[in-house]
Design a protein around this motif. Structure first.
Motif, PDB file in Angstrom:
ATOM      1  N   GLU A   1    -105.891  38.506  33.477  1.00 14.35           N
ATOM      2  CA  GLU A   1    -104.691  37.993  34.143  1.00 14.35           C
ATOM      3  C   GLU A   1    -105.090  37.237  35.410  1.00 14.35           C
ATOM      4  O   GLU A   1    -106.105  37.560  36.053  1.00 14.35           O
ATOM      5  CB  GLU A   1    -103.753  39.142  34.506  1.00 14.35           C
ATOM      6  N   THR A   2    -104.294  36.237  35.757  1.00 10.38           N
ATOM      7  CA  THR A   2    -104.545  35.457  36.971  1.00 10.38           C
ATOM      8  C   THR A   2    -103.503  35.792  38.016  1.00 10.38           C
ATOM      9  O   THR A   2    -102.299  35.747  37.742  1.00 10.38           O
ATOM     10  CB  THR A   2    -104.488  33.944  36.673  1.00 10.38           C
ATOM     11  N   MET A   3    -103.974  36.130  39.220  1.00 11.09           N
ATOM     12  CA  MET A   3    -103.075  36.458  40.326  1.00 11.09           C
ATOM     13  C   MET A   3    -103.583  35.780  41.582  1.00 11.09           C
ATOM     14  O   MET A   3    -104.790  35.744  41.831  1.00 11.09           O
ATOM     15  CB  MET A   3    -103.011  37.971  40.538  1.00 11.09           C
ATOM     16  N   MET A   4    -102.684  35.230  42.366  1.00 14.98           N
ATOM     17  CA  MET A   4    -103.070  34.603  43.615  1.00 14.98           C
ATOM     18  C   MET A   4    -103.661  35.658  44.548  1.00 14.98           C
ATOM     19  O   MET A   4    -103.039  36.690  44.810  1.00 14.98           O
ATOM     20  CB  MET A   4    -101.861  33.950  44.281  1.00 14.98           C
ATOM     21  N   ALA A   5    -104.876  35.433  45.032  1.00 11.96           N
ATOM     22  CA  ALA A   5    -105.528  36.366  45.951  1.00 11.96           C
ATOM     23  C   ALA A   5    -106.473  35.572  46.826  1.00 11.96           C
ATOM     24  O   ALA A   5    -107.218  34.731  46.326  1.00 11.96           O
ATOM     25  CB  ALA A   5    -106.288  37.451  45.185  1.00 11.96           C
ATOM     26  N   ALA A   6    -106.448  35.844  48.117  1.00 12.93           N
ATOM     27  CA  ALA A   6    -107.260  35.050  49.032  1.00 12.93           C
ATOM     28  C   ALA A   6    -108.277  35.900  49.779  1.00 12.93           C
ATOM     29  O   ALA A   6    -109.477  35.795  49.564  1.00 12.93           O
ATOM     30  CB  ALA A   6    -106.357  34.304  50.020  1.00 12.93           C
ATOM     31  N   CYS A   7    -107.807  36.793  50.643  1.00  8.72           N
ATOM     32  CA  CYS A   7    -108.763  37.523  51.491  1.00  8.72           C
ATOM     33  C   CYS A   7    -109.418  38.691  50.771  1.00  8.72           C
ATOM     34  O   CYS A   7    -110.532  39.076  51.084  1.00  8.72           O
ATOM     35  CB  CYS A   7    -108.064  38.031  52.749  1.00  8.72           C
ATOM     36  N   ARG A   8    -108.715  39.290  49.810  1.00  2.99           N
ATOM     37  CA  ARG A   8    -109.191  40.470  49.071  1.00  2.99           C
ATOM     38  C   ARG A   8    -109.537  41.622  50.008  1.00  2.99           C
ATOM     39  O   ARG A   8    -110.388  42.458  49.710  1.00  2.99           O
ATOM     40  CB  ARG A   8    -110.387  40.119  48.179  1.00  2.99           C
ATOM     41  N   ALA A   9    -108.885  41.666  51.155  1.00  5.50           N
ATOM     42  CA  ALA A   9    -109.146  42.713  52.136  1.00  5.50           C
ATOM     43  C   ALA A   9    -107.852  43.286  52.707  1.00  5.50           C
ATOM     44  O   ALA A   9    -107.866  43.936  53.726  1.00  5.50           O
ATOM     45  CB  ALA A   9    -110.021  42.171  53.260  1.00  5.50           C
ATOM     46  N   GLY A  10    -106.724  43.001  52.071  1.00  9.40           N
ATOM     47  CA  GLY A  10    -105.467  43.552  52.540  1.00  9.40           C
ATOM     48  C   GLY A  10    -104.975  42.949  53.834  1.00  9.40           C
ATOM     49  O   GLY A  10    -104.285  43.612  54.604  1.00  9.40           O
ATOM     50  N   VAL A  11    -105.321  41.682  54.081  1.00  7.57           N
ATOM     51  CA  VAL A  11    -104.984  41.059  55.359  1.00  7.57           C
ATOM     52  C   VAL A  11    -103.991  39.917  55.218  1.00  7.57           C
ATOM     53  O   VAL A  11    -103.026  39.810  55.968  1.00  7.57           O
ATOM     54  CB  VAL A  11    -106.260  40.545  56.064  1.00  7.57           C
ATOM     55  N   CYS A  12    -104.199  39.039  54.229  1.00  9.71           N
ATOM     56  CA  CYS A  12    -103.459  37.776  54.214  1.00  9.71           C
ATOM     57  C   CYS A  12    -102.095  37.850  53.542  1.00  9.71           C
ATOM     58  O   CYS A  12    -101.215  37.044  53.834  1.00  9.71           O
ATOM     59  CB  CYS A  12    -104.294  36.683  53.554  1.00  9.71           C
ATOM     60  N   GLY A  13    -101.897  38.775  52.626  1.00  9.35           N
ATOM     61  CA  GLY A  13    -100.616  38.895  51.955  1.00  9.35           C
ATOM     62  C   GLY A  13    -100.444  38.003  50.740  1.00  9.35           C
ATOM     63  O   GLY A  13     -99.363  37.961  50.147  1.00  9.35           O
ATOM     64  N   ALA A  14    -101.488  37.276  50.334  1.00 11.74           N
ATOM     65  CA  ALA A  14    -101.361  36.355  49.197  1.00 11.74           C
ATOM     66  C   ALA A  14    -101.075  37.080  47.888  1.00 11.74           C
ATOM     67  O   ALA A  14    -100.433  36.527  46.994  1.00 11.74           O
ATOM     68  CB  ALA A  14    -102.624  35.513  49.057  1.00 11.74           C
ATOM     69  N   CYS A  15    -101.530  38.313  47.750  1.00 11.00           N
ATOM     70  CA  CYS A  15    -101.390  39.037  46.484  1.00 11.00           C
ATOM     71  C   CYS A  15    -100.221  40.022  46.510  1.00 11.00           C
ATOM     72  O   CYS A  15    -100.262  41.070  45.849  1.00 11.00           O
ATOM     73  CB  CYS A  15    -102.697  39.756  46.138  1.00 11.00           C
ATOM     74  N   ARG A  16     -99.178  39.696  47.259  1.00 10.83           N
ATOM     75  CA  ARG A  16     -97.979  40.540  47.277  1.00 10.83           C
ATOM     76  C   ARG A  16     -97.422  40.713  45.870  1.00 10.83           C
ATOM     77  O   ARG A  16     -97.369  39.779  45.077  1.00 10.83           O
ATOM     78  CB  ARG A  16     -96.897  39.911  48.163  1.00 10.83           C
ATOM     79  N   CYS A  17     -96.999  41.913  45.574  1.00  7.85           N
ATOM     80  CA  CYS A  17     -96.387  42.197  44.286  1.00  7.85           C
ATOM     81  C   CYS A  17     -95.399  43.332  44.485  1.00  7.85           C
ATOM     82  O   CYS A  17     -95.397  44.000  45.514  1.00  7.85           O
ATOM     83  CB  CYS A  17     -97.450  42.575  43.246  1.00  7.85           C
TER      84      CYS A  17
END
Length: 329
Positions: free
Chosen positions: A274-290
């Motif tokens: 599956e493809t999901m938007m993710a940027a920092c991968r450290a719980g900082v940026c909020g790109a992977c909100r779900c």
């Protein structure tokens, strides 16, 4: 969070595998930024959208934004290969709470390794611009002299600011270099004998962060005196050999994805293709909100409001399942 289009106005090689890009806004003005904050850069690779969070290595006094990137990982390698002067790129931000403005201290000790120097460089320059005579200790760890980012600039700052003391801890160095190997309690005692009177700001790869934070705790530094940011969360402990797992049901498609105890939602999704938007991968940026329904454990709640938490919103890169859950993104 602001989204804007940037134009690359400069590119510079810092080391054999690290480069810095400077950006100016295409139409908008740059939003206010705190030294140490990050931005998310968006790009396309083989026609598919990708994004990655990078710390700004520029200071708030600079007229442009600068990111300094090591050529490692899919997005970073792509930017090294393709991003040139004159190109446009979309950026979101800035974001992040790892900065001396939000976490002030009269006498900071900055500890970094590898690419972890980027927020430290921004914070150091910003702090010296505000307090030229500030008492600052900066200890950076790297593999060799050739791997030290901003080496010449650090030397120059130490010469013109009497309160700044810099030290490089190098795994490989000439025999006359004073700090060879990895950072040790003995080195810390010599380089920062007043450790307990300082606040420590720590950034670098996960193994370095773990070793340094453990060392600081053993030396008696209180948790309130340690502030840290890492590039990626430490890897989860591998699950014991067992058939136990949970099911992650995707609300839109109904697809069921296996998720192991300790595995993040993002890792489970990517393992299933599956493809999901993710940027920092450290719980900082909020790109992977779900949005989740079920029993979860959050390692980070940054960017999430109390209402978000009540509604089941989570950051997939820093959230694990405690049972079967439903996921919408």
């Amino acid at each position: 969070m602001t989204s804007l289009t940037l134009r690359c106005i400069s590119r510079r090689a810092d080391t054999h595998d690290v480069a810095s890009w400077q950006f100016a806004p295409l139409a908008e003005t740059l939003p206010p930024v705190l030294a140490g904050q990050c931005v998310t850069l968006h790009t396309e690779i083989d026609g598919k959208p990708h994004c990655r969070a990078y710390t700004l290595s520029s200071s708030p006094q600079d007229s442009c934004w600068q990111v300094t990137i090591k050529d490692v990982g899919l997005v970073s390698h792509h930017l090294h290969q393709t991003l040139q002067v004159g190109d446009h790129i979309r950026a979101d931000g800035p974001f992040g709470e790892f900065n001396l403005t939000a976490l002030p201290c009269e006498r900071p000790l900055l500890l970094s390794a590898g690419s972890g120097i980027t927020p430290m460089w921004a914070m150091l320059r910003d702090e010296l611009a505000k307090r030229p005579n500030a008492d600052i200790r900066f200890i950076h760890s790297a593999r060799s002299p050739a791997d030290v980012i901003f080496a010449d600039e650090l030397t120059h700052l130490a010469k013109v600011h009497s309160g700044l003391r810099c030290a490089l801890v190098l795994e490989q160095a000439p025999a006359d270099h004073p700090w060879i190997g990895r950072l040790t309690p003995t080195m810390l005692a010599e380089l920062a004998p007043d450790l307990h009177e300082r606040h420590v700001y720590l950034c670098g790869p996960a193994p370095y962060m773990t070793a340094a934070s453990t060392m600081l705790a053993e030396l008696g530094l209180s948790p309130e005196q340690l502030h840290q940011e890492s590039f990626g969360l430490p890897p989860a402990e591998p699950a014991a050999a067992t058939s136990d797992h949970f099911w992650l049901t995707l609300k839109k498609s109904g697809k069921k994805v296996k998720i192991l105890p300790g595995q993040t939602l993002l890792a489970a999704l990517e393992a299933a293709g599956e493809t999901m938007m993710a940027a920092c991968r450290a719980g900082v940026c909020g790109a992977c909100r779900c949005t989740t329904a079920g029993n979860i454990e959050r390692q980070s709640v940054m960017t999430l409001s109390a209402q978000d938490l009540e509604s089941g919103v989570a950051l997939a890169c820093s959230c694990t399942a405690q049972g079967d859950i439903c996921l919408d993104y």
